[in-house]
Design a protein around this motif. Structure first.
Motif, PDB file in Angstrom:
ATOM      1  N   TYR A 224      -2.878  46.005  64.554  1.00 29.02           N
ATOM      2  CA  TYR A 224      -2.240  46.287  63.336  1.00 29.02           C
ATOM      3  C   TYR A 224      -3.197  47.264  62.733  1.00 29.02           C
ATOM      4  CZ  TYR A 224       1.773  43.754  61.322  1.00 29.02           C
ATOM      5  OH  TYR A 224       3.137  43.225  60.851  1.00 29.02           O
TER       6      TYR A 224
ATOM      7  N   ARG B 214      11.956  44.028  64.510  1.00 26.14           N
ATOM      8  CA  ARG B 214      10.966  43.321  65.345  1.00 26.14           C
ATOM      9  C   ARG B 214      11.790  42.956  66.634  1.00 26.14           C
ATOM     10  NH1 ARG B 214       5.903  41.367  62.955  1.00 26.14           N
ATOM     11  NH2 ARG B 214       6.602  39.242  63.442  1.00 26.14           N
TER      12      ARG B 214
ATOM     13  N   ARG C  35      23.992  50.169  58.665  1.00 25.60           N
ATOM     14  CA  ARG C  35      23.418  49.460  57.821  1.00 25.60           C
ATOM     15  C   ARG C  35      21.815  49.009  57.779  1.00 25.60           C
ATOM     16  NH1 ARG C  35      27.964  44.999  58.085  1.00 25.60           N
ATOM     17  NH2 ARG C  35      28.395  46.099  59.970  1.00 25.60           N
TER      18      ARG C  35
ATOM     19  N   VAL D  69      21.145  22.603  59.368  1.00 25.08           N
ATOM     20  CA  VAL D  69      22.031  23.293  59.755  1.00 25.08           C
ATOM     21  C   VAL D  69      22.694  22.397  60.713  1.00 25.08           C
ATOM     22  CG1 VAL D  69      23.107  25.417  60.859  1.00 25.08           C
ATOM     23  CG2 VAL D  69      21.473  25.440  59.239  1.00 25.08           C
TER      24      VAL D  69
ATOM     25  N   ARG E 140      13.409  43.283  58.327  1.00 25.62           N
ATOM     26  CA  ARG E 140      12.205  42.973  59.082  1.00 25.62           C
ATOM     27  C   ARG E 140      12.257  42.468  60.581  1.00 25.62           C
ATOM     28  NH1 ARG E 140       6.971  43.867  58.052  1.00 25.62           N
ATOM     29  NH2 ARG E 140       5.308  42.606  59.140  1.00 25.62           N
TER      30      ARG E 140
ATOM     31  N   GLY F 283       9.420  47.317  58.135  1.00 28.77           N
ATOM     32  CA  GLY F 283       9.661  47.317  56.762  1.00 28.77           C
ATOM     33  C   GLY F 283       9.417  45.783  55.969  1.00 28.77           C
ATOM     34  N   PRO F 284      10.210  45.436  54.848  1.00 27.00           N
ATOM     35  CA  PRO F 284      10.848  46.272  54.342  1.00 27.00           C
ATOM     36  C   PRO F 284      10.022  47.383  53.618  1.00 27.00           C
ATOM     37  CG  PRO F 284      10.521  44.109  52.997  1.00 27.00           C
ATOM     38  CD  PRO F 284      10.006  44.164  54.731  1.00 27.00           C
ATOM     39  N   GLU F 285       8.776  47.195  53.382  1.00 33.58           N
ATOM     40  CA  GLU F 285       8.026  48.376  52.762  1.00 33.58           C
ATOM     41  C   GLU F 285       7.407  49.159  53.934  1.00 33.58           C
ATOM     42  OE1 GLU F 285       6.511  45.076  51.259  1.00 33.58           O
ATOM     43  OE2 GLU F 285       8.500  45.193  50.024  1.00 33.58           O
TER      44      GLU F 285
ATOM     45  N   THR G 231       5.546  44.623  65.869  1.00 33.48           N
ATOM     46  CA  THR G 231       6.183  43.553  66.358  1.00 33.48           C
ATOM     47  C   THR G 231       5.185  42.320  66.206  1.00 33.48           C
ATOM     48  OG1 THR G 231       5.496  44.163  68.674  1.00 33.48           O
ATOM     49  CG2 THR G 231       8.052  44.275  67.926  1.00 33.48           C
ATOM     50  N   GLY G 232       3.929  42.729  66.043  1.00 34.39           N
ATOM     51  CA  GLY G 232       2.718  41.688  65.701  1.00 34.39           C
ATOM     52  C   GLY G 232       2.689  40.333  66.506  1.00 34.39           C
ATOM     53  N   GLY G 233       2.922  40.590  67.861  1.00 35.25           N
ATOM     54  CA  GLY G 233       2.658  39.354  68.712  1.00 35.25           C
ATOM     55  C   GLY G 233       4.180  38.793  69.207  1.00 35.25           C
ATOM     56  N   LEU G 234       5.011  39.239  68.596  1.00 33.26           N
ATOM     57  CA  LEU G 234       6.521  38.800  68.964  1.00 33.26           C
ATOM     58  C   LEU G 234       6.747  38.770  70.315  1.00 33.26           C
ATOM     59  CD1 LEU G 234       9.219  37.608  68.085  1.00 33.26           C
ATOM     60  CD2 LEU G 234      10.041  39.903  67.431  1.00 33.26           C
TER      61      LEU G 234
ATOM     62  N   TYR H 254      30.831  37.404  73.953  1.00 30.44           N
ATOM     63  CA  TYR H 254      29.996  36.687  72.740  1.00 30.44           C
ATOM     64  C   TYR H 254      28.828  37.898  72.308  1.00 30.44           C
ATOM     65  CZ  TYR H 254      32.356  32.662  74.089  1.00 30.44           C
ATOM     66  OH  TYR H 254      33.304  31.521  74.430  1.00 30.44           O
TER      67      TYR H 254
ATOM     68  N   LYS I 248       4.897  36.602  72.379  1.00 31.31           N
ATOM     69  CA  LYS I 248       5.330  35.261  72.186  1.00 31.31           C
ATOM     70  C   LYS I 248       6.565  34.775  72.837  1.00 31.31           C
ATOM     71  CE  LYS I 248       8.307  32.546  69.437  1.00 31.31           C
ATOM     72  NZ  LYS I 248       9.780  32.348  69.867  1.00 31.31           N
TER      73      LYS I 248
END
Lengths: 417, 417
Positions: free
Chosen positions: A302, A394, A386, A18, A390, A353-355, A277-280, A208, A283
């Motif tokens: 979890y 999170r 909308r 990118v 995932r 999600g998504p499940e 959020t699993g550690g986010l 912004y 982090k």
């Protein structure tokens, strides 16, 4: 002054990379008050590159080239641009020494040495993070040309430390910008609230958006730094008045940075208990250098058994209300304060999600609790509008937790009434 | 066929937004075997946009426009491009219905309705994630023009689901690509090992670097999908033979995805104990949807007390060897296996920087341990070469841990001999 950017590199045309260089340079130009009119990417092809450079020199006052300064035979930017600008390349001895030092060798290969050949009479922009130096010079028609290396880790510091000061020297005025960071109100409503201020010309005001947050940039220009700076503050104060507690900082770039700063200032500690959020969240807190003084521990629970074992969430709560519930979030936050011996504890549980979503508990439903060991506050995030990813759910849940901590530390209502 | 991309939007020239659209489109074109020769960004300025579009139509077989399809008066892409291509805009009733449905309103504003006006005779590309439809049509000189909305969340699915199939229909051949993912060998040495294969024309082979990893893309073209696919595999097998255990997957895009997949397949669980990575490893594992089946818990033990309390790391180990040591990493991995009751446990401890380094234990020194409750393996990462960022050290340490798990699950030596 009108500017354009030409980025050179076939890899940019293959989509493998990118083009962040353009955004980095564009932002710097915007802060300098220089109008960027055009950017383009050209592959490692001498004829096309020559055409692009000649066109840019003819129509613009400033041309910034990124990439193609390296040692390989593909790297053609300097040769092509110097030729288009009517300059010869000459060996810059000091740059050669720097390349030799970089490799810890007395004589580097011809390819490596090629990087030390620069347009005659140019200002050399030293590369503190790699081998290829940049340069700045003027074409015969007066167009200023600046060449910067492609890797963002080399380009960004060279731009900040050498290219921007070079550009500032030739400006009659100084530009000062401040960013007012906002959490809890989106870009569109914020822009609407500031509608009457948007037409201001000096200072200017621009909104912004940024991953579930937004900020307003206030920019002033004046003959001196002090004058420009002073011109910004009445507008910043007006913004703060209108947005109240939704403004989280001026010039502190992220909620996590602000929270670590405030915790440090108040000598308080924070611990985290995360499920979806699993550690986010931890982090993000530990992204901030120096966070070790205020963040001693976090747990990612979890599974229900982990919530019981590590946080002491009662099995009845899990069985009666489910893992995704206000009650579980509360027990997680209160449990981590107790376990971690910290001043503050956050608990997050939900469905990223998504499940895993149901009609009753859909994807995006997330509970966030903050406890100080005495009181506990809980926010419920419900999916609106909308479908979001995932990663989005999170990220927003972690941001919301940080905002609750921020509000607590500032003595504001933790949850907006 | 030669292609170019024009991205429209003043925000791209201000550096507020990175132009990811171009990279997304560039990669799709590359996979279709279409040569992208030029990309540029133009602000919301009708005259400049007209010039850019006219130039592109005259010289290229395919022009892809991104952005500027929205409801505001700034959004000029359609009007300008249609005029340059000699087409009128006409109302597309079905698109208008879709916009009305999107807002759940019978009559939308004139601005919103503007989005349903499209070049006469075009193929409409439906927007499943927003309001502005895209379109594809041919200019009078035969140049194919495709317009896509700016937000990446709208552009990417429209490209995949509608624009790429449209382009494929007009191609006589099918393109198939496979990515061979590599951990533990850099792009440069990998490219060198494959040097003799790089000149192959069908299938082609190209190396890409990606945050401490790299991958090789094998692309073949043939009249049918099956034929193209078959042409790839001998080359993929040759690559795997040369790189051996360094190849971690074909077409599984990340170490975390692969690890979650393999743990699931083998019915095993993993728990994490992180210090300097601060939750990044558990965050990456739980980025993968469905990870809850194999990841039950993790802990972030930043402080020594937390290492003792949550993981049972003996105080003597911490006092004698320090928190950043082989012994502590081992005790963390073994402690989390015991605590978490998981099959595998990872312990990570080190100095991510930029502060906290010493001559003996410099920034970048990180120990990573993997334990299965019986045996424990430890990798020491030492800082080499250039100064790297905190984010880089953390990312690489987490990747290394995932690679150790991957190797364990595959029955390979956990640490490359």
């Amino acid at each position: 002054m009108n500017a354009e950017i030409i980025s050179v590199g076939t890899e940019l045309l293959l989509g493998a990379v990118v083009n962040t260089d353009t955004a980095i340079v564009a932002r710097a130009l915007s802060e300098l008050g220089i109008d960027l009119m055009h950017t383009c990417v050209v592959g490692d092809n001498p004829r096309r590159l020559k055409e692009a450079v000649e066109g840019a020199i003819a129509r613009s006052g400033l041309l910034i080239m990124t990439g193609g300064l390296g040692p390989t035979t593909d790297d053609l930017t300097k040769e092509t641009t110097a030729a288009a600008a009517g300059k010869k390349l000459v060996l810059h001895e000091e740059s050669l020494r720097r390349i030799e030092n970089y490799f810890n060798e007395k004589h580097v290969s011809e390819n490596q040495a090629k990087q030390a050949w620069l347009p005659e009479g140019c200002t050399v922009l030293q590369n503190d993070n790699g081998t290829a130096p940049g340069c700045a010079f003027q074409a015969e028609n007066g167009c200023t040309i600046i060449m910067l290396p492609g890797p963002p880790s080399e380009l960004a510091p060279m731009l900040d430390n050498y290219a921007v000061p070079y550009l500032k020297k030739s400006q009659e005025y100084t530009i000062v910008s401040h960013n007012v960071h906002i959490y809890g109100r989106g870009e569109a409503p914020v822009a609407q609230m500031m509608d009457d201020l948007m037409d201001s010309e000096n200072p200017t005001l621009a909104p912004y958006a940024n991953e579930g947050e937004c900020y307003l940039r206030v920019t002033a220009k004046a003959p001196s730094h002090e004058e420009a700076d002073q011109m910004c503050w009445p507008l910043i104060e007006e913004i703060k008045k209108r947005l109240g507690n939704f403004v989280y900082s001026v010039d502190v770039d992220s909620l996590e940075e602000l929270v670590v700063k405030e915790l440090s200032a108040q000598g308080k500690t924070l611990a985290t208990a995360e499920s979806c959020t699993g550690g986010l969240l931890s982090k993000r807190i530990t992204d901030v250098s120096g966070s070790s003084g205020v963040f001693h521990m976090g747990v990612v629970t979890y599974a229900n058994e982990a919530k019981e074992a590590l946080l002491g969430v009662p099995r009845e709560v899990l069985e009666q209300h489910g893992a995704v519930s206000e009650q579980t979030a509360r027990a997680m936050a209160e449990g981590i304060v107790k376990r971690g011996g910290s001043d503050l504890g956050v608990g997050i549980t939900g469905i990223a999600g998504p499940e895993g979503g149901t009609a009753e508990k859909p994807v995006g439903l997330i509970y966030i609790a903050l406890s100080d060991g005495r009181d506990t506050w809980i926010t419920k995030r419900s999916p609106i509008g909308r479908t979001k990813s995932r990663a989005w759910h999170r990220h927003c849940a972690a941001s919301q937790a940080l905002d609750m901590v921020r509000r607590y530390l500032a003595g504001m209502p933790v949850i907006e009434p």
